[in-house]
Design a protein around this motif. Structure first.
Motif, mmCIF file in Angstrom:
data_model
loop_
_atom_site.group_PDB
_atom_site.id
_atom_site.type_symbol
_atom_site.label_atom_id
_atom_site.label_comp_id
_atom_site.label_asym_id
_atom_site.label_seq_id
_atom_site.Cartn_x
_atom_site.Cartn_y
_atom_site.Cartn_z
ATOM 1 N N ALA A 36 0.827 -1.205 0.000
ATOM 2 C CA ALA A 36 0.000 0.000 0.000
ATOM 3 C C ALA A 36 0.864 1.258 0.000
ATOM 4 O O ALA A 36 0.597 2.209 -0.743
ATOM 5 C CB ALA A 36 -0.924 -0.005 1.212
ATOM 6 N N SER A 37 1.921 1.259 0.786
ATOM 7 C CA SER A 37 2.812 2.416 0.851
ATOM 8 C C SER A 37 3.579 2.590 -0.452
ATOM 9 O O SER A 37 3.771 3.720 -0.920
ATOM 10 C CB SER A 37 3.793 2.247 2.019
ATOM 11 N N SER A 131 6.579 6.720 3.261
ATOM 12 C CA SER A 131 7.981 6.393 3.542
ATOM 13 C C SER A 131 8.157 5.973 4.997
ATOM 14 O O SER A 131 8.874 5.008 5.299
ATOM 15 C CB SER A 131 8.872 7.596 3.236
ATOM 16 N N THR A 132 7.489 6.700 5.886
ATOM 17 C CA THR A 132 7.558 6.344 7.302
ATOM 18 C C THR A 132 6.967 4.969 7.544
ATOM 19 O O THR A 132 7.498 4.180 8.344
ATOM 20 C CB THR A 132 6.814 7.395 8.142
ATOM 21 N N SER A 133 5.878 4.658 6.867
ATOM 22 C CA SER A 133 5.253 3.347 7.013
ATOM 23 C C SER A 133 6.209 2.225 6.590
ATOM 24 O O SER A 133 6.307 1.192 7.254
ATOM 25 C CB SER A 133 3.966 3.285 6.187
ATOM 26 N N LEU A 134 6.926 2.444 5.487
ATOM 27 C CA LEU A 134 7.867 1.428 5.017
ATOM 28 C C LEU A 134 9.060 1.288 5.963
ATOM 29 O O LEU A 134 9.510 0.169 6.247
ATOM 30 C CB LEU A 134 8.357 1.780 3.610
ATOM 31 N N LEU A 135 9.572 2.395 6.455
ATOM 32 C CA LEU A 135 10.754 2.356 7.316
ATOM 33 C C LEU A 135 10.459 1.786 8.694
ATOM 34 O O LEU A 135 11.328 1.174 9.321
ATOM 35 C CB LEU A 135 11.352 3.759 7.446
ATOM 36 N N VAL A 180 12.602 7.298 -9.284
ATOM 37 C CA VAL A 180 12.067 6.224 -10.124
ATOM 38 C C VAL A 180 12.929 4.964 -9.995
ATOM 39 O O VAL A 180 12.420 3.844 -9.816
ATOM 40 C CB VAL A 180 11.981 6.673 -11.594
ATOM 41 N N ILE A 181 14.247 5.162 -10.071
ATOM 42 C CA ILE A 181 15.168 4.020 -9.977
ATOM 43 C C ILE A 181 15.054 3.347 -8.611
ATOM 44 O O ILE A 181 15.013 2.114 -8.500
ATOM 45 C CB ILE A 181 16.615 4.475 -10.237
ATOM 46 N N MET A 182 15.001 4.159 -7.559
ATOM 47 C CA MET A 182 14.914 3.612 -6.213
ATOM 48 C C MET A 182 13.643 2.784 -6.017
ATOM 49 O O MET A 182 13.679 1.679 -5.469
ATOM 50 C CB MET A 182 14.944 4.751 -5.191
ATOM 51 N N LEU A 183 12.525 3.301 -6.478
ATOM 52 C CA LEU A 183 11.254 2.625 -6.233
ATOM 53 C C LEU A 183 11.142 1.299 -6.979
ATOM 54 O O LEU A 183 10.519 0.358 -6.484
ATOM 55 C CB LEU A 183 10.091 3.537 -6.628
ATOM 56 N N PHE A 184 11.743 1.217 -8.159
ATOM 57 C CA PHE A 184 11.549 0.021 -8.979
ATOM 58 C C PHE A 184 12.729 -0.955 -8.940
ATOM 59 O O PHE A 184 12.574 -2.115 -9.336
ATOM 60 C CB PHE A 184 11.265 0.422 -10.424
ATOM 61 N N LEU A 185 13.891 -0.498 -8.455
ATOM 62 C CA LEU A 185 15.061 -1.370 -8.505
ATOM 63 C C LEU A 185 15.719 -1.606 -7.146
ATOM 64 O O LEU A 185 16.597 -2.465 -7.046
ATOM 65 C CB LEU A 185 16.106 -0.793 -9.471
ATOM 66 N N CYS A 186 15.329 -0.867 -6.127
ATOM 67 C CA CYS A 186 15.982 -0.980 -4.826
ATOM 68 C C CYS A 186 15.015 -1.533 -3.775
ATOM 69 O O CYS A 186 13.797 -1.501 -3.969
ATOM 70 C CB CYS A 186 16.500 0.392 -4.378
ATOM 71 N N PRO A 187 15.550 -2.031 -2.664
ATOM 72 C CA PRO A 187 14.679 -2.492 -1.573
ATOM 73 C C PRO A 187 13.791 -1.374 -1.051
ATOM 74 O O PRO A 187 14.112 -0.193 -1.173
ATOM 75 C CB PRO A 187 15.683 -2.951 -0.499
ATOM 76 N N PHE A 188 12.668 -1.767 -0.454
ATOM 77 C CA PHE A 188 11.702 -0.793 0.048
ATOM 78 C C PHE A 188 12.347 0.201 1.014
ATOM 79 O O PHE A 188 12.061 1.397 0.969
ATOM 80 C CB PHE A 188 10.551 -1.513 0.746
ATOM 81 N N ILE A 190 15.454 1.359 1.300
ATOM 82 C CA ILE A 190 16.312 2.362 0.652
ATOM 83 C C ILE A 190 15.464 3.365 -0.122
ATOM 84 O O ILE A 190 15.690 4.580 -0.062
ATOM 85 C CB ILE A 190 17.329 1.680 -0.276
ATOM 86 N N ALA A 191 14.470 2.870 -0.865
ATOM 87 C CA ALA A 191 13.587 3.756 -1.623
ATOM 88 C C ALA A 191 12.825 4.685 -0.687
ATOM 89 O O ALA A 191 12.662 5.883 -0.963
ATOM 90 C CB ALA A 191 12.614 2.927 -2.459
ATOM 91 N N ALA A 192 12.357 4.138 0.448
ATOM 92 C CA ALA A 192 11.613 4.948 1.406
ATOM 93 C C ALA A 192 12.489 6.039 2.008
ATOM 94 O O ALA A 192 12.051 7.183 2.174
ATOM 95 C CB ALA A 192 11.040 4.055 2.501
#
Length: 220
Positions: A36-37, A131-135, A180-188, A190-192
């Motif tokens: 969801a996040s 982002s806070t939810s993911l972290l 864009v790169i962070m959200l689609f290629l990196c762990p949640f 790091i992207a968050a």
């Protein structure tokens, strides 16, 4: 492509944004807070792209504007509020207050000043919340505190510059591309962290970092 076709493209992007918000709501009800996040963060980037395309092509459509506003309300209002969870009366009340804050800001906050927002734009508030939810892996207490702060920022009378990142300096475009790169290629996580840092910089350094391009433009 003619103007009519470009309007269809922009409307399709708004529908995609709304769909992400609806999927985020579904994931929240299914207790999949990470998904969801993530969808809210993708919508954050998509909303910027929609605004850039609309301004670049000078597309003005009442139906398109209403559709985009409804997409913003669905994703950055309802979907973001449900990240808080509705397991108890306090969380439910805070979620309602968050939705009302987004609604109030969309309906009544207009500065009349070129290139300026009054109150924190709701996509940034939602980005920070997601982002806070993911972290924190959906920690209810931390999310509630952060949501309360975001409500105050959205209702504040402070001014923020337009975030025309895709129409501004090259380094801002790189910030967007990095998201864009962070959200689609990196762990949640790091992207968050990346999106959280980006949004916080907009809150605490709006003119120093994000307002220079707007100030350099002529006012008509």
């Amino acid at each position: 492509m003619n103007e009519f076709t470009w309007k269809d493209v922009v409307n399709a992007l708004s529908l995609a944004n709304m769909s992400l918000g609806l999927f985020s709501i579904f994931c929240s009800f299914c207790k999949k807070c990470s998904c969801a996040s993530w969808m809210v963060l993708v919508s954050f980037l998509l909303d910027m792209a929609i605004g850039s395309v609309t301004r670049h092509l000078n597309i003005c459509s009442r139906s398109g504007t209403e559709l985009n506003d409804f997409a913003v309300f669905t994703t950055f209002g309802l979907a973001s509020a449900l990240l808080l969870g509705v397991d108890g009366p306090l969380n439910g009340l805070l979620a309602i207050m968050y939705v009302l804050a987004v609604s109030f800001r969309l309906c009544f906050y207009s500065t009349g000043i070129p290139f300026t927002y009054k109150g924190l734009p709701c996509p940034y508030a939602s980005c920070i919340l997601a982002s806070t939810s993911l972290l924190t892996k959906g920690n209810t207490f931390i999310l509630s505190c952060m949501a309360s702060l975001m409500i105050l920022f959205m209702m504040d009378q402070s001014y923020y510059p337009h975030d025309e990142i895709l129409e501004s300096e090259s380094w801002k475009k790189m910030v967007y591309l990095g998201g864009v790169i962070m959200l689609f290629l990196c762990p949640f996580s790091i992207a968050a962290f990346y999106c959280l840092t980006w949004s916080l910089s907009y809150i605490f350094f709006p003119d120093a970092l994000w307002g220079k391009a707007a100030c350099l433009r002529p006012w008509y």
